[in-house]
Design an enzyme around this catalytic site. Sequence first.
Site, PDB file in Angstrom:
ATOM      1  CB  THR A 106      -0.870   0.045   1.275  1.00  0.00           C
ATOM      2  OG1 THR A 106       0.014   0.134   2.399  1.00  0.00           O
ATOM      3  CG2 THR A 106      -1.755  -1.190   1.401  1.00  0.00           C
ATOM      4  CE1 TYR A 147      16.891  -4.376   1.091  1.00  0.00           C
ATOM      5  CE2 TYR A 147      16.837  -6.700   1.675  1.00  0.00           C
ATOM      6  CZ  TYR A 147      16.583  -5.372   1.997  1.00  0.00           C
ATOM      7  OH  TYR A 147      16.027  -5.061   3.213  1.00  0.00           O
ATOM      8  CE  LYS A 162      18.312  -1.051   4.767  1.00  0.00           C
ATOM      9  NZ  LYS A 162      18.822  -0.526   6.036  1.00  0.00           N
TER      10      LYS A 162
HETATM   11  P1  NAP Z   1      15.900  -3.910  14.339  1.00  0.00           P
HETATM   12  O1  NAP Z   1      16.314  -4.556  15.630  1.00  0.00           O
HETATM   13  O2  NAP Z   1      14.435  -3.783  14.057  1.00  0.00           O
HETATM   14  O3  NAP Z   1      16.551  -2.482  14.242  1.00  0.00           O
HETATM   15  C1  NAP Z   1      15.900  -1.400  13.719  1.00  0.00           C
HETATM   16  C2  NAP Z   1      15.942  -0.273  14.738  1.00  0.00           C
HETATM   17  O4  NAP Z   1      15.425   0.906  14.131  1.00  0.00           O
HETATM   18  C3  NAP Z   1      15.100  -0.522  16.007  1.00  0.00           C
HETATM   19  O5  NAP Z   1      15.944  -0.349  17.128  1.00  0.00           O
HETATM   20  C4  NAP Z   1      14.025   0.558  15.978  1.00  0.00           C
HETATM   21  O6  NAP Z   1      13.788   1.057  17.302  1.00  0.00           O
HETATM   22  C5  NAP Z   1      14.688   1.619  15.088  1.00  0.00           C
HETATM   23  N1  NAP Z   1      13.720   2.444  14.395  1.00  0.00           N
HETATM   24  C6  NAP Z   1      12.685   2.045  13.607  1.00  0.00           C
HETATM   25  N2  NAP Z   1      12.006   3.107  13.165  1.00  0.00           N
HETATM   26  C7  NAP Z   1      12.631   4.212  13.668  1.00  0.00           C
HETATM   27  C8  NAP Z   1      12.389   5.607  13.563  1.00  0.00           C
HETATM   28  N3  NAP Z   1      11.379   6.086  12.839  1.00  0.00           N
HETATM   29  N4  NAP Z   1      13.215   6.446  14.224  1.00  0.00           N
HETATM   30  C9  NAP Z   1      14.237   5.962  14.963  1.00  0.00           C
HETATM   31  N5  NAP Z   1      14.520   4.667  15.083  1.00  0.00           N
HETATM   32  C10 NAP Z   1      13.714   3.793  14.454  1.00  0.00           C
HETATM   33  O7  NAP Z   1      16.549  -4.668  13.092  1.00  0.00           O
HETATM   34  P2  NAP Z   1      18.000  -5.294  12.804  1.00  0.00           P
HETATM   35  O8  NAP Z   1      17.742  -6.643  12.225  1.00  0.00           O
HETATM   36  O9  NAP Z   1      18.921  -5.137  13.966  1.00  0.00           O
HETATM   37  O10 NAP Z   1      18.500  -4.370  11.595  1.00  0.00           O
HETATM   38  C11 NAP Z   1      19.472  -3.352  11.772  1.00  0.00           C
HETATM   39  C12 NAP Z   1      19.929  -2.835  10.419  1.00  0.00           C
HETATM   40  O11 NAP Z   1      20.532  -3.885   9.657  1.00  0.00           O
HETATM   41  C13 NAP Z   1      18.806  -2.272   9.560  1.00  0.00           C
HETATM   42  O12 NAP Z   1      19.271  -1.123   8.866  1.00  0.00           O
HETATM   43  C14 NAP Z   1      18.523  -3.405   8.569  1.00  0.00           C
HETATM   44  O13 NAP Z   1      17.961  -2.939   7.363  1.00  0.00           O
HETATM   45  C15 NAP Z   1      19.930  -3.938   8.362  1.00  0.00           C
HETATM   46  N6  NAP Z   1      20.009  -5.308   7.881  1.00  0.00           N
HETATM   47  C16 NAP Z   1      19.492  -6.335   8.628  1.00  0.00           C
HETATM   48  C17 NAP Z   1      19.604  -7.649   8.165  1.00  0.00           C
HETATM   49  C18 NAP Z   1      19.094  -8.819   8.964  1.00  0.00           C
HETATM   50  O14 NAP Z   1      19.261  -9.939   8.522  1.00  0.00           O
HETATM   51  N7  NAP Z   1      18.540  -8.609  10.149  1.00  0.00           N
HETATM   52  C19 NAP Z   1      20.251  -7.902   6.931  1.00  0.00           C
HETATM   53  C20 NAP Z   1      20.754  -6.818   6.192  1.00  0.00           C
HETATM   54  C21 NAP Z   1      20.636  -5.533   6.682  1.00  0.00           C
HETATM   55  P3  NAP Z   1      12.390   1.719  17.775  1.00  0.00           P
HETATM   56  O15 NAP Z   1      11.327   0.736  17.430  1.00  0.00           O
HETATM   57  O16 NAP Z   1      12.606   1.905  19.250  1.00  0.00           O
HETATM   58  O17 NAP Z   1      12.262   3.010  17.056  1.00  0.00           O
END
Ligand code: NAP
Length: 267
Positions: A106, A147, A162
């Site tokens: 959406t 990606y 990204k």
């Molecule tokens: P995660 O724990 O969900 O981390 C995302 C963080 O962003 C959370 O702490 C969240 O905290 C914060 N956040 C979300 N919306 C926000 C906003 N509007 N303002 C401020 N903070 C915000 O996920 P993760 O798996 O550790 O991922 C961390 C990074 O690695 C991300 O950039 C993701 O794209 C990248 N990544 C992850 C993977 C994977 O396999 N997990 C692979 C490739 C890349 P609040 O909810 O408290 O705001």
Amino acid sequence: MPNQFEGQVAIVTGGGTGLGKAMALNLARNGAKVVIASRKLENLNPAKEEIAKVTKAEQVIACQTDVRDPEQVQNLINQTKEKFGRIDILINNAAGNFAVPSEKLTPNGWKAVVEIVLNGTWFCSSIAGQEMIKQGSGCILNIIATYAWTGAPGVVHSASAKAGVLAMTRTLAAEWGHYGIRVNAFAPGAMVTEAASKNLLFDTEKAQEQVRKKIPLGRVTSVEEMAELAAFLCSPKAAFITGDVMTADGGNWLGRGFMDLMEHASG
Ligand code: NAP
């Protein structure tokens, strides 16, 4: 290297959970003063306590911030300056994601992800960048995903955002190098964080097994392993690296080429 970030001040967005918390812990353990920023105090407060255990309590602050709002980001930068006097490292890690076929996405779903990832990274970089320009030094690290350049069916919003962040990384690196500011991106591989599981990315053991099978090195990674590499990019050892993207995904993005067909043919 212990104490390699002594005297440096680092902001980590999304620093209360997952990779963000692991990177904040790692920087704090190695001497940095750390500011973790995200929307929810229930994420930030326990993380702040955990980080305080590896450093001194006065070396870490939590700042409730929604990176989609430039005024809140300005407040984050002001609080960091008031408490610690400078900003050496900004890690743009905050993100949101969920898997959905593109035809079912959406307008609000698109906006939710693009506003956090692309707008949020821009607001934090441009506002922290003003301080780094005045200082004549700084390091910005943007957490992306492979990606950004391969695309990824099922996450068009995140892949598009990204990709924008990668273009921003290279653009700012070229513009701000002469101010002594380095800007890089880091693309971690599949990490089984709570968020990745919750958002249907690898929510079951079967899904995780499927992911593992596609990775040449045959395993997923951990936030701790990825945090070490992120720290390297922010460290003086990476002083001549800018505008680059480091990938640490066990070879996943290279794909399997004709391997599946050959395995199928040979039974
Ligand atoms: P995660 O724990 O969900 O981390 C995302 C963080 O962003 C959370 O702490 C969240 O905290 C914060 N956040 C979300 N919306 C926000 C906003 N509007 N303002 C401020 N903070 C915000 O996920 P993760 O798996 O550790 O991922 C961390 C990074 O690695 C991300 O950039 C993701 O794209 C990248 N990544 C992850 C993977 C994977 O396999 N997990 C692979 C490739 C890349 P609040 O909810 O408290 O705001």
